[in-house]
Design a protein around this motif. Structure first.
Motif, PDB file in Angstrom:
ATOM      1  N   LYS A 134       1.197  -1.599  -0.182  1.00  0.00           N
ATOM      2  CA  LYS A 134       0.150  -0.145  -0.032  1.00  0.00           C
ATOM      3  C   LYS A 134       0.860   1.291  -0.011  1.00  0.00           C
ATOM      4  CE  LYS A 134      -4.864  -1.935   1.574  1.00  0.00           C
ATOM      5  NZ  LYS A 134      -5.313  -1.109   2.751  1.00  0.00           N
ATOM      6  N   HIS A 188     -12.152  -4.385 -11.107  1.00  0.00           N
ATOM      7  CA  HIS A 188     -11.423  -3.312 -11.302  1.00  0.00           C
ATOM      8  C   HIS A 188     -11.639  -2.041 -11.523  1.00  0.00           C
ATOM      9  CE1 HIS A 188     -10.267  -6.237  -7.853  1.00  0.00           C
ATOM     10  NE2 HIS A 188      -9.512  -5.135  -7.414  1.00  0.00           N
ATOM     11  N   SER A 229      -6.512   0.981  -7.605  1.00  0.00           N
ATOM     12  CA  SER A 229      -7.693   1.388  -8.494  1.00  0.00           C
ATOM     13  C   SER A 229      -8.304   2.216  -7.490  1.00  0.00           C
ATOM     14  CB  SER A 229      -8.379  -0.373  -8.805  1.00  0.00           C
ATOM     15  OG  SER A 229      -7.895  -0.711  -9.308  1.00  0.00           O
ATOM     16  N   GLU A 230      -8.220   1.736  -6.436  1.00  0.00           N
ATOM     17  CA  GLU A 230      -8.904   2.785  -5.874  1.00  0.00           C
ATOM     18  C   GLU A 230      -8.567   4.163  -5.508  1.00  0.00           C
ATOM     19  OE1 GLU A 230      -9.449   1.600  -0.561  1.00  0.00           O
ATOM     20  OE2 GLU A 230     -10.217   0.569  -2.018  1.00  0.00           O
ATOM     21  N   LEU A 231      -7.063   4.472  -5.528  1.00  0.00           N
ATOM     22  CA  LEU A 231      -6.197   5.738  -5.143  1.00  0.00           C
ATOM     23  C   LEU A 231      -6.425   6.680  -6.709  1.00  0.00           C
ATOM     24  CD1 LEU A 231      -3.076   4.586  -3.122  1.00  0.00           C
ATOM     25  CD2 LEU A 231      -4.885   6.451  -2.751  1.00  0.00           C
ATOM     26  N   TYR A 232      -6.706   5.997  -7.517  1.00  0.00           N
ATOM     27  CA  TYR A 232      -6.409   6.683  -9.040  1.00  0.00           C
ATOM     28  C   TYR A 232      -7.164   5.240  -9.955  1.00  0.00           C
ATOM     29  CZ  TYR A 232      -3.136   9.029 -12.633  1.00  0.00           C
ATOM     30  OH  TYR A 232      -3.432  10.066 -13.236  1.00  0.00           O
ATOM     31  N   PRO A 233      -8.349   6.137  -9.562  1.00  0.00           N
ATOM     32  CA  PRO A 233      -9.364   5.521 -10.590  1.00  0.00           C
ATOM     33  C   PRO A 233      -9.167   5.698 -11.444  1.00  0.00           C
ATOM     34  CG  PRO A 233     -10.584   6.456  -9.480  1.00  0.00           C
ATOM     35  CD  PRO A 233      -8.541   6.307  -8.907  1.00  0.00           C
ATOM     36  N   TYR A 283       1.226   3.945  -2.193  1.00  0.00           N
ATOM     37  CA  TYR A 283       1.249   5.373  -2.227  1.00  0.00           C
ATOM     38  C   TYR A 283       1.662   6.151  -2.958  1.00  0.00           C
ATOM     39  CZ  TYR A 283      -0.496   9.757   0.428  1.00  0.00           C
ATOM     40  OH  TYR A 283      -0.416  11.323   0.356  1.00  0.00           O
ATOM     41  N   TYR A 287       1.529   6.385  -6.895  1.00  0.00           N
ATOM     42  CA  TYR A 287       0.762   7.846  -6.915  1.00  0.00           C
ATOM     43  C   TYR A 287       0.223   8.884  -7.121  1.00  0.00           C
ATOM     44  CZ  TYR A 287      -4.074   9.915  -5.822  1.00  0.00           C
ATOM     45  OH  TYR A 287      -4.629  11.048  -5.586  1.00  0.00           O
ATOM     46  N   SER A 295      -5.560  -3.380  -6.442  1.00  0.00           N
ATOM     47  CA  SER A 295      -7.128  -2.912  -6.106  1.00  0.00           C
ATOM     48  C   SER A 295      -6.350  -1.877  -5.192  1.00  0.00           C
ATOM     49  CB  SER A 295      -7.057  -4.066  -4.456  1.00  0.00           C
ATOM     50  OG  SER A 295      -7.437  -4.651  -4.961  1.00  0.00           O
ATOM     51  N   GLU A 296      -5.951  -1.124  -4.352  1.00  0.00           N
ATOM     52  CA  GLU A 296      -4.572   0.182  -4.449  1.00  0.00           C
ATOM     53  C   GLU A 296      -4.873   0.878  -4.907  1.00  0.00           C
ATOM     54  OE1 GLU A 296      -5.586   0.008  -1.087  1.00  0.00           O
ATOM     55  OE2 GLU A 296      -4.339   2.417   0.044  1.00  0.00           O
TER      56      GLU A 296
END
Ligand code: G3P
Ligand code: MG
Length: 251
Positions: A126, A188, A158-162, A130, A133, A155-156
């Motif tokens: 993670k 995702h 995808s969530e942080l930077y869709p 981060y 990102y 997954s991370e």
């Protein structure tokens, strides 16, 4: 957050820069890839102890530098002192492990695009994602897509930077089968998947393409012209190449 939702994949993506022509994952390797006509390179990125995203394929420094042990145990200032070219040239060099930040500048200056493989050390997935990102979220001069074999990292990001373009990588069918790959990609919103050449068959490619997912293929060895021809003909979109000199201009 500026990356767009569609991306035109090139036929060939330089693997770790162009790893058969220069020491992998170095500024030299990336600059060379653009110099010989590629417009996309792949790099492996993980963080150092002080959380600087750096280019390194393995968990440890041993194979590609004169250092040893896990990269995550060292601050970047110490990692930068290591010789990252000697394993390739068999003599001392001034080549060092670059920061992702330096590579982004090389890509922007060369108008070259980038595939960042999220390659974390275990338990740093993670944080790794981060930090990467943070460095890339405002870049819009070049295309960037993210990939990983690691489900936590995918997954991370995808969530942080869709808004980013992302790709799940599969080396074998031990943990995930082809249906899992497709489900993970759909869940995702991944537009691309990357497969080991050993997994590629016409049926598998057809099945993935039915779900509108683009396909990249990589291999341990440089993919030659005849193999490239075969896999493009069954629908593969893009191939990671270690040395594209015999391939460029033919496809
Ligand atoms: O993303 C394609 C390729 O880089 C995956 O394999 O082990 O070279 O990072 P590896
Ligand atoms: Mg890689």
């Amino acid at each position: 957050m500026t990356q767009k939702k569609t991306l035109k994949l090139p036929k060939f993506i330089g693997h770790r820069g162009v790893k058969d022509l220069c020491p992998e994952n170095t500024l030299e390797s990336i600059a060379r890839a653009f110099e010989i006509g590629l417009n996309f390179v792949e790099i492996d990125v993980k963080i150092s102890k002080d959380k600087v995203p750096i280019l390194l394929h393995d968990d440890t420094l041993d194979r590609t530098t004169n250092g040893s042990g896990p990269a995550i145990d060292y601050d970047y200032e110490d990692i930068k002192k290591l010789d990252a070219g000697k394993f390739y040239y068999k003599k001392n060099t001034n080549i060092f492990i670059p920061k992702l930040e330096d590579v982004l500048s090389v890509c922007i200056n060369n108008n070259g695009n980038l595939n960042i493989e999220l390659k974390p050390n275990k338990n740093f997935e993670k944080e790794n994602t981060y930090q990467i990102y943070k460095l890339t979220k405002n870049i819009n001069q070049i295309d960037i897509f993210f990939s990983s074999f690691d489900i936590i990292s995918i997954s991370e990001i995808s969530e942080l930077y869709p808004q980013s373009i992302r790709s799940f990588l599969l080396d074998d069918f031990k943990e995930y089968n082809i249906d899992d790959l497709i489900n993970i990609s759909i869940n995702h919103d991944l537009k691309i998947c990357g497969l080991n050449l050993d997994l590629v068959t016409a049926d598998i490619i057809k099945k993935i393409k039915k779900s509108n997912i683009s396909i990249t293929v990589y291999s341990d060895k440089n993919i030659n012209s005849s193999s490239a021809n075969d896999i493009f003909s069954i629908g593969v979109d893009s191939i990671f190449v270690d040395n594209p000199l015999d391939l460029l201009g033919k496809f």
